[in-house]
Structure formats: structure tokens, C-alpha cells
Design an enzyme around this catalytic site. Structure first.
Site, short mmCIF file in Angstrom:
data_model
loop_
_atom_site.label_atom_id
_atom_site.label_comp_id
_atom_site.label_asym_id
_atom_site.label_seq_id
_atom_site.Cartn_x
_atom_site.Cartn_y
_atom_site.Cartn_z
N CYS A 122 39.95 38.66 32.27
CA CYS A 122 40.64 39.74 31.54
C CYS A 122 42.17 39.66 31.63
O CYS A 122 42.86 39.94 30.65
CB CYS A 122 40.14 41.11 31.99
SG CYS A 122 40.33 41.45 33.75
N LYS A 195 29.16 46.50 39.68
CA LYS A 195 30.48 46.97 39.27
C LYS A 195 30.31 47.93 38.09
O LYS A 195 29.76 47.56 37.05
CB LYS A 195 31.35 45.78 38.87
CG LYS A 195 32.74 46.19 38.41
CD LYS A 195 33.62 44.98 38.18
CE LYS A 195 34.95 45.40 37.58
NZ LYS A 195 35.80 44.25 37.27
N GLU A 233 20.73 44.37 39.67
CA GLU A 233 21.94 43.52 39.59
C GLU A 233 22.13 42.76 40.90
O GLU A 233 22.39 41.55 40.90
CB GLU A 233 23.19 44.39 39.36
CG GLU A 233 23.51 44.69 37.92
CD GLU A 233 24.12 43.49 37.19
OE1 GLU A 233 24.28 42.41 37.77
OE2 GLU A 233 24.43 43.66 35.98
N LYS A 248 31.40 48.38 43.64
CA LYS A 248 32.72 48.80 43.19
C LYS A 248 32.61 49.81 42.07
O LYS A 248 31.84 49.58 41.15
CB LYS A 248 33.46 47.55 42.71
CG LYS A 248 34.82 47.81 42.14
CD LYS A 248 35.35 46.54 41.58
CE LYS A 248 36.64 46.88 40.85
NZ LYS A 248 37.16 45.78 40.13
N SER A 274 41.83 51.01 42.79
CA SER A 274 43.19 51.50 42.52
C SER A 274 43.26 53.02 42.29
O SER A 274 44.15 53.68 42.82
CB SER A 274 43.75 50.77 41.30
OG SER A 274 42.92 50.94 40.17
C1 PBG Z 1 38.94 42.47 36.78
C2 PBG Z 1 39.01 43.49 37.86
C3 PBG Z 1 39.26 44.86 37.76
C4 PBG Z 1 39.35 45.34 39.07
C5 PBG Z 1 39.11 44.26 39.91
N1 PBG Z 1 38.88 43.13 39.14
C6 PBG Z 1 39.54 45.73 36.60
C7 PBG Z 1 38.56 46.01 35.57
O1 PBG Z 1 37.40 45.63 35.63
O2 PBG Z 1 38.99 46.64 34.61
C8 PBG Z 1 39.66 46.75 39.47
C9 PBG Z 1 40.31 46.90 40.82
C10 PBG Z 1 40.94 48.23 41.06
O3 PBG Z 1 40.87 49.16 40.24
O4 PBG Z 1 41.53 48.35 42.13
N2 PBG Z 1 37.85 42.51 35.95
#
Ligand code: PBG
Length: 323
Positions: A122, A195, A233, A248, A274
Site C-alpha cells: 500500500c 487484521k 484466518e 491487529k 496508531s
Molecule cells: C499496511 C499496514 C497498516 C498498518 C500496518 N501495516 C495500515 C493499513 O492496513 O491501512 C497499521 C498500523 C497502525 O495503525 O499503527 N497495510
């Protein structure tokens, strides 16, 4: 036996009693610190929605890694923000890409901590999706090859472990096969097995400049309402050769952390993302809660739920507070 024979407060009377009966211990050994790499040198730019977290060029990352190692944190995970993006995520598997360059710089500086890499497309795609887009759709199978190539290029540059976060089906098997073919049978995979399509990634997307330019990630990331699907998964990733299973985000998904840890008995990681970081930071900066206490409570809850490993932007602060 119940009250008044039993008095639960007897063992809460002072800190020594509380220490003796404490069931969960958070340790610096549990932590992984995420880092955002940008091109150039001397760059250190704070991310506005993540106070205390920076985009850094490789030279600054090396300095940061020394500080992280001095705190006793066992590993960092790298995310790259490339110079330019395209429709084939070329920057993701370029041997001179941002992440590959940073890995070599960290290893050349003889840092001994683990260098883990996030494997995703991404950040390198002009459309910001985690896979190849054709006819307005995110295509699964052709994305696997690019993901595997990315993982191999990270390991060739010196990465100790790869962590695929794209949520394409079959990517753990594809990455495992490519690593094995290129002689990296001994490099483990920490899979973002479960995720969710979460609102809590908002600040990360600012940090990684990876906001999807159309649509959303719901056709590949999981529905927050599902738990049985999470177990399927994780089971698939175990079958495909994952060494560590990650859930996550962490805090809104502690039940999932518990179930994955209990069901598979694999080392289980949880990503304190985050948005979870930003919430505590924002409240603390307003004087609305005590940052150290809130962080330690949140991280302890992730550990108590069953996580062995916690990826968190609070890692450096937590390591200091644990000392
Ligand atoms: C990439 C990725 C993401 C995060 C980790 N790897 C973002 C997403 O999937 O949009 C999020 C990490 C965070 O929010 O701290 N795909």
C-alpha cells in the site's frame, strides 16, 4: 466461603502483597517498536496525529535504533515511505528501496536488535491499496508474487523476520516458498494473521502516506464483528507456515488475542495500532489522563489477554517506565 470469612482486600493491602499475587508481568522483552523510513538524510519529521513518532531517513533511523537497543527493546519493525509510487509498487521490492537501504544501514552500524519488516504494497502503490488493482478491483493472486518478491528483497538486505500485513489470501505460503527457494529457510514469518478493517489505522495512514485513493480495505481486511472467521484466518496461516500469529488492532480485539493464543499455542503478537496510541496521547496532552499509568494499563491488558509480543509506538516510553 464468602465475606466476612473471605476478605479480598487482605492481599491488596500494600505493594509487597500486590507484587506477590500479580498474575501478569509486562517486560521490555515483549516489545517491538515501529519505525517509519523516508528517503534522504537528516530527515526527522514528527507525524502530527502521532506526537512523539517521526518519519526518519535511514541515518536518523540508525541513531534511533541505538537508542532503542540501549533501552533493551528486542526489535523494531520498519515501514517505508518511498520517493515515488506507481501501479506496480516497484519501490516495495527495489533492492535500493527505502526499507532495504535502512536495513543495510542498521546492520552496518552493528545494531544487534531484530530488524523486522512490514511486507505490504500500500505505501508503494499510487492508489494506496495493499494489492494490485485491475478493473477497479484488488486482485489477489497476482499480488502474491510482488509480496513474495518484497519479502525476499528485505531478507536479502538483512531483515531478520518479515511480517506480511496485506491480507491477500495465500501470501504466507507464497512468501515461505520464495524464502525457501532463495536459501532463507531459517527466516521466520510473523503473519498479520487476523487484521481487521479498522478505523484505528487512521494516524498510520497519515504517517505512511497510504490512504486508499478509492474505496476502502473491507474487501481484504476483516469485518470487526467476526471471531470464527479470525480463527479460520489464523488456522490458514499456521498451515501456510507462519511462525508467529499477529492480531491487529489490539485493544478493541483482546478477545481475539485470547482465542488465537489459546487455540493455536503459537507465539502470539498484538499490534497496539496508531489510533490506539493517538487516543492516549491526545487525552494525556489535554491533561485528561495520566499517560504513564494509562499506557502501562493498556499494555498489561494486551499481555493479560494472551499476547507474548506487543508492537507499540509506546515501546520506548514503556521501556523507560519499566526500568
Ligand atoms: C499496511 C499496514 C497498516 C498498518 C500496518 N501495516 C495500515 C493499513 O492496513 O491501512 C497499521 C498500523 C497502525 O495503525 O499503527 N497495510
Amino acid at each position: 466461603m464468602y465475606f466476612p470469612e473471605v476478605r479480598m482486600r487482605r492481599l491488596r493491602k500494600n505493594d509487597n502483597f500486590r507484587r506477590l499475587v500479580r498474575e501478569t508481568t509486562l517486560s521490555v522483552n515483549d516489545l517491538i517498536y515501529p519505525l517509519f523510513v523516508v528517503p534522504g538524510s537528516g530527515v526527522k519529521t514528527e507525524i502530527s496525529s502521532m506526537p512523539g513518532v517521526f518519519q526518519m531517513s535511514a541515518d536518523m533511523i540508525v541513531e534511533e535504533c541505538k537508542a532503542v537497543e540501549a533501552l533493551g527493546i528486542p526489535g523494531v519493525i520498519l515501514f517505508g515511505i518511498p520517493e515515488s509510487k506507481d501501479e506496480a509498487a516497484t519501490g516495495a521490492y527495489d533492492e535500493n528501496g527505502v526499507v532495504q537501504t535502512a536495513i543495510r544501514a542498521i546492520k552496518d552500524a552493528e545494531n544487534k536488535m531484530l530488524v523486522i519488516t512490514d511486507v505490504c504494497l500500500c505505501e508503494y502503490m499510487s492508489h494506496g491499496h495493499c494489492g494490485v488493482v485491475q478493473d477497479g478491483e484488488i486482485k489477489n493472486d497476482i499480488s502474491l508474487e510482488l509480496l513474495a518478491q518484497t519479502a525476499v528483497s528485505h531478507v536479502e538486505a538483512g531483515a531478520d523476520m518479515v511480517a506480511p500485513s496485506d491480507m491477500m489470501d495465500g501470501r504466507v505460503a507464497a512468501i515461505r516458498a520464495s524464502l525457501d527457494e532463495t536459501g532463507y529457510q531459517d527466516t521466520p514469518i510473523m503473519s498479520y494473521a487476523v487484521k481487521y478493517a479498522s478505523a484505528f489505522y487512521g494516524p498510520f495512514r497519515e504517517a505512511a502516506e497510504s490512504v486508499p485513493q478509492f474505496g476502502d480495505r473491507k474487501s481484504y481486511q476483516m469485518d470487526p464483528a467476526n471471531v470464527l472467521e479470525a480463527l479460520r484466518e489464523a488456522a490458514m496461516d499456521v498451515e501456510e507456515g507462519a511462525d508467529i500469529l499477529m492480531v491487529k488492532p489490539a485493544l478493541s480485539y483482546l478477545d481475539i488475542v485470547t482465542q488465537v493464543a489459546m487455540e493455536f499455542g503459537y507465539p502470539t503478537a498484538a499490534y497496539n495500532v496508531s489510533g490506539e496510541y493517538a487516543m492516549i496521547k491526545a487525552a494525556a496532552m489535554n491533561g485528561w489522563l495520566d499517560e504513564a499509568r494509562a499506557v502501562m494499563e493498556a499494555l498489561t491488558s494486551i499481555k493479560r489477554a494472551g499476547a507474548d509480543i506487543i508492537l507499540t509506538y509506546h515501546a520506548k516510553d514503556a521501556a523507560r517506565w519499566l526500568k
